[in-house]
Design a protein around this motif. Sequence first.
Motif, PDB file in Angstrom:
ATOM      1  N   LEU A  81      39.947  82.850  33.943  1.00 37.03           N
ATOM      2  CA  LEU A  81      39.594  81.745  33.043  1.00 37.03           C
ATOM      3  C   LEU A  81      38.507  82.134  32.050  1.00 37.03           C
ATOM      4  N   SER A  82      37.529  82.915  32.475  1.00 38.33           N
ATOM      5  CA  SER A  82      36.472  83.310  31.539  1.00 38.33           C
ATOM      6  C   SER A  82      37.027  84.195  30.429  1.00 38.33           C
ATOM      7  N   LYS A  83      37.975  85.073  30.771  1.00 45.63           N
ATOM      8  CA  LYS A  83      38.586  85.915  29.738  1.00 45.63           C
ATOM      9  C   LYS A  83      39.480  85.089  28.818  1.00 45.63           C
ATOM     10  N   ALA A  84      40.186  84.134  29.373  1.00 46.44           N
ATOM     11  CA  ALA A  84      41.034  83.263  28.549  1.00 46.44           C
ATOM     12  C   ALA A  84      40.183  82.467  27.562  1.00 46.44           C
ATOM     13  N   LEU A  85      39.058  81.959  28.025  1.00 42.16           N
ATOM     14  CA  LEU A  85      38.165  81.208  27.137  1.00 42.16           C
ATOM     15  C   LEU A  85      37.603  82.104  26.041  1.00 42.16           C
ATOM     16  N   MET A  86      37.246  83.333  26.404  1.00 42.94           N
ATOM     17  CA  MET A  86      36.725  84.273  25.418  1.00 42.94           C
ATOM     18  C   MET A  86      37.796  84.574  24.367  1.00 42.94           C
ATOM     19  N   LEU A  87      39.023  84.833  24.804  1.00 40.28           N
ATOM     20  CA  LEU A  87      40.083  85.189  23.867  1.00 40.28           C
ATOM     21  C   LEU A  87      40.543  84.007  23.025  1.00 40.28           C
ATOM     22  N   ALA A  88      40.344  82.805  23.529  1.00 43.87           N
ATOM     23  CA  ALA A  88      40.704  81.619  22.751  1.00 43.87           C
ATOM     24  C   ALA A  88      39.852  81.513  21.496  1.00 43.87           C
ATOM     25  N   ASP A  89      38.680  82.120  21.531  1.00 52.83           N
ATOM     26  CA  ASP A  89      37.763  82.105  20.389  1.00 52.83           C
ATOM     27  C   ASP A  89      37.567  83.536  19.889  1.00 52.83           C
ATOM     28  N   ASP A  90      38.660  84.293  19.790  1.00 53.04           N
ATOM     29  CA  ASP A  90      38.591  85.730  19.528  1.00 53.04           C
ATOM     30  C   ASP A  90      38.035  86.106  18.160  1.00 53.04           C
ATOM     31  N   THR A  91      37.998  85.186  17.232  1.00 51.68           N
ATOM     32  CA  THR A  91      37.452  85.526  15.913  1.00 51.68           C
ATOM     33  C   THR A  91      35.938  85.729  15.951  1.00 51.68           C
ATOM     34  N   LYS A  92      35.291  85.284  17.013  1.00 52.08           N
ATOM     35  CA  LYS A  92      33.839  85.434  17.131  1.00 52.08           C
ATOM     36  C   LYS A  92      33.435  86.644  17.977  1.00 52.08           C
ATOM     37  N   ILE A  93      34.403  87.391  18.493  1.00 49.76           N
ATOM     38  CA  ILE A  93      34.098  88.555  19.322  1.00 49.76           C
ATOM     39  C   ILE A  93      33.610  89.682  18.416  1.00 49.76           C
ATOM     40  N   THR A  94      32.449  90.262  18.753  1.00 55.01           N
ATOM     41  CA  THR A  94      31.889  91.353  17.959  1.00 55.01           C
ATOM     42  C   THR A  94      31.721  92.637  18.763  1.00 55.01           C
ATOM     43  N   ASP A  95      31.902  92.578  20.056  1.00 57.68           N
ATOM     44  CA  ASP A  95      31.736  93.753  20.904  1.00 57.68           C
ATOM     45  C   ASP A  95      32.837  94.777  20.597  1.00 57.68           C
ATOM     46  N   PRO A  96      32.458  95.993  20.170  1.00 60.41           N
ATOM     47  CA  PRO A  96      33.456  96.986  19.776  1.00 60.41           C
ATOM     48  C   PRO A  96      34.401  97.388  20.918  1.00 60.41           C
TER      49      PRO A  96
END
Length: 40
Positions: free
Chosen positions: A17-32
């Motif tokens: 669930l934590s990964k799903a939530l992170m990927l749901a907002d994938d435009t804000k991911i900055t970690d290379p």
Amino acid sequence: MRRCLPFEGDRTLAVVLSKALMLADDTKITDPTILSQIRR
């Protein structure tokens, strides 16, 4: 970003669930590292 999940004790479900939530907002991911895995 940290979210409270409505359950306790199920580590596998918490990870999924934590990964799903992170990927749901994938435009804000900055970690290379994460971005390179998404782009595979």
